[in-house]
Design a protein around this motif. Structure first.
Motif, PDB file in Angstrom:
ATOM      1  N   SER A   1       0.829  -1.208   0.000  1.00 30.29           N
ATOM      2  CA  SER A   1       0.000   0.000   0.000  1.00 30.29           C
ATOM      3  C   SER A   1       0.859   1.251   0.000  1.00 30.29           C
ATOM      4  CB  SER A   1      -0.942  -0.007   1.208  1.00 30.29           C
ATOM      5  OG  SER A   1      -0.212  -0.158   2.408  1.00 30.29           O
TER       6      SER A   1
ATOM      7  N   HIS B   1      -3.440   7.221  -2.105  1.00 24.79           N
ATOM      8  CA  HIS B   1      -4.056   8.191  -1.192  1.00 24.79           C
ATOM      9  C   HIS B   1      -4.655   9.344  -1.977  1.00 24.79           C
ATOM     10  CE1 HIS B   1      -0.858   6.264   1.391  1.00 24.79           C
ATOM     11  NE2 HIS B   1      -1.992   5.875   1.920  1.00 24.79           N
TER      12      HIS B   1
ATOM     13  N   HIS C   1      -7.721   2.888   7.993  1.00 25.60           N
ATOM     14  CA  HIS C   1      -6.907   3.355   6.855  1.00 25.60           C
ATOM     15  C   HIS C   1      -6.608   2.182   5.911  1.00 25.60           C
ATOM     16  CE1 HIS C   1      -3.485   5.945   5.231  1.00 25.60           C
ATOM     17  NE2 HIS C   1      -3.223   4.752   4.714  1.00 25.60           N
TER      18      HIS C   1
ATOM     19  N   ASP D   1      -0.075   7.958   5.676  1.00 28.23           N
ATOM     20  CA  ASP D   1       0.773   6.993   6.362  1.00 28.23           C
ATOM     21  C   ASP D   1       1.855   7.731   7.111  1.00 28.23           C
ATOM     22  OD1 ASP D   1      -0.481   4.664   5.356  1.00 28.23           O
ATOM     23  OD2 ASP D   1       0.337   5.220   3.424  1.00 28.23           O
TER      24      ASP D   1
ATOM     25  N   HIS E   1      -7.850   1.007   1.885  1.00 30.73           N
ATOM     26  CA  HIS E   1      -7.014   0.440   0.813  1.00 30.73           C
ATOM     27  C   HIS E   1      -7.583  -0.904   0.353  1.00 30.73           C
ATOM     28  CE1 HIS E   1      -4.064   3.516   0.862  1.00 30.73           C
ATOM     29  NE2 HIS E   1      -3.462   3.182   1.980  1.00 30.73           N
TER      30      HIS E   1
HETATM   31 ZN   LIG Z   1      -2.071   4.173   3.025  1.00 30.82          ZN
END
Ligand SMILES: [Zn+2]
Length: 228
Positions: A44, A200, A184, A220, A188
Motif C-alpha cells: 500500500s 491516497h 486506513h 501513512d 485500501h
Molecule cells: Zn495508506
C-alpha cells in the motif's frame, strides 16, 4: 547467454537498475525477496516487492513486470503481463539461500489474541462503514514494523493478502489509534477489492472523510525504513 554463468551480474541492485531502465513507474521503491508464494506484489506504500529470481529473467519478463505495475494499465494487458511474469521459472534461477535465512514474518503465539481482536474489529468496522462488503482477511501483528503503523499486502493480481499492524504501534499509541490505522488499511482493501488504484488520491480522501477517519490517519506515518 546463460545468466548462471555470470552470477555477479545478477544482484539486486542490477535487477532494480534494469527495471527502471525499462521504464518502471508507479512505485516508490523496489525490494527483492525470496518468498515463492508471492512473485510480485506492490504494498500500500508503493513498494514493489519482487522475487530475487527475477534477477535472472530476460528483459522481456522484466518489461512485463514494468507493464504489470504501470498505473492505469488495461486489464487485458495486465493479465498478459501477469502470464509472462508467472511463466518465468523463478525457482530454478533463484540463488541458493543465503547464510542468514530470512524467516517469513509471522505473528508470535503471544500476539494471537491481538489478531483475534483486530479481526473482530474488522468485522464491526466492515458492517458500520462498508455495508459488510469487504472480504474477511488474515491479520498479522508485526514486531518488525517500527516506523510503519500498518500495511495492506497485495498479491500479483492486486488482491488483498493480509493486513499487518505494528505491535509497537498498538502498545505505544493505544487501541483507538490502532483502530484508525486499521480503518486506513481497510480503505485500501476497499480500493483493491473494487478495482481502484491503492493510493491516497481523491477517492481515498473522500472515503476517509466518509468513515470519519481522523486527519492524522489520513496519511501513512513514517515512510522511511529503519535500520534497527
Ligand atoms: Zn495508506
Amino acid at each position: 547467454m546463460n545468466p548462471r554463468l555470470q552470477p555477479e551480474l545478477f544482484d539486486d541492485a542490477f535487477l532494480i537498475q534494469r527495471l527502471f531502465a525499462l521504464g518502471l513507474k508507479g512505485v516508490n521503491s523496489v525490494e527483492s525477496h525470496q518468498n515463492c508464494a508471492v512473485m510480485v506484489s506492490v504494498t500500500s506504500r508503493g513498494v514493489l516487492r519482487i522475487h530475487c529470481g527475477y534477477a535472472y529473467a530476460p528483459d522481456s519478463v522484466l518489461a512485463a513486470i514494468v507493464t504489470f505495475v504501470k498505473p492505469g494499465i488495461r486489464r487485458q494487458r495486465r493479465r498478459e503481463a501477469e502470464a509472462a511474469i508467472l511463466a518465468f521459472p523463478v525457482d530454478s534461477f533463484a540463488p541458493p539461500r543465503p547464510r542468514r535465512r530470512r524467516r517469513r514474518p509471522s505473528t508470535r503465539p503471544g500476539d494471537r489474541s491481538l489478531v483475534r481482536r483486530l479481526a473482530a474489529l474488522h468485522d464491526q468496522l466492515n458492517a458500520r462503514h462498508f455495508d459488510g462488503g469487504l472480504a474477511r482477511i488474515p491479520f498479522r501483528v508485526s514486531r518488525r514494523m517500527r516506523t510503519r503503523l500498518g500495511e495492506l499486502m497485495l498479491d500479483a493480481a492486486d488482491r488483498p493478502i493480509e493486513i499487518a499492524i505494528s505491535y509497537r504501534h498498538v502498545h505505544r499509541d493505544g487501541w483507538d489509534e490502532a483502530e484508525q490505522t486499521l480503518l486506513h488499511e481497510m480503505i485500501h482493501q476497499w480500493q483493491a477489492e473494487n478495482g481502484q488504484p491503492v493510493d491516497h488520491g481523491a477517492i481515498f480522501r473522500k472515503k476517509a472523510r466518509g468513515v470519519g477517519i481522523t486527519p492524522r490517519a489520513m496519511r501513512d506515518v513514517g515512510h522511511s525504513p529503519t535500520s534497527s
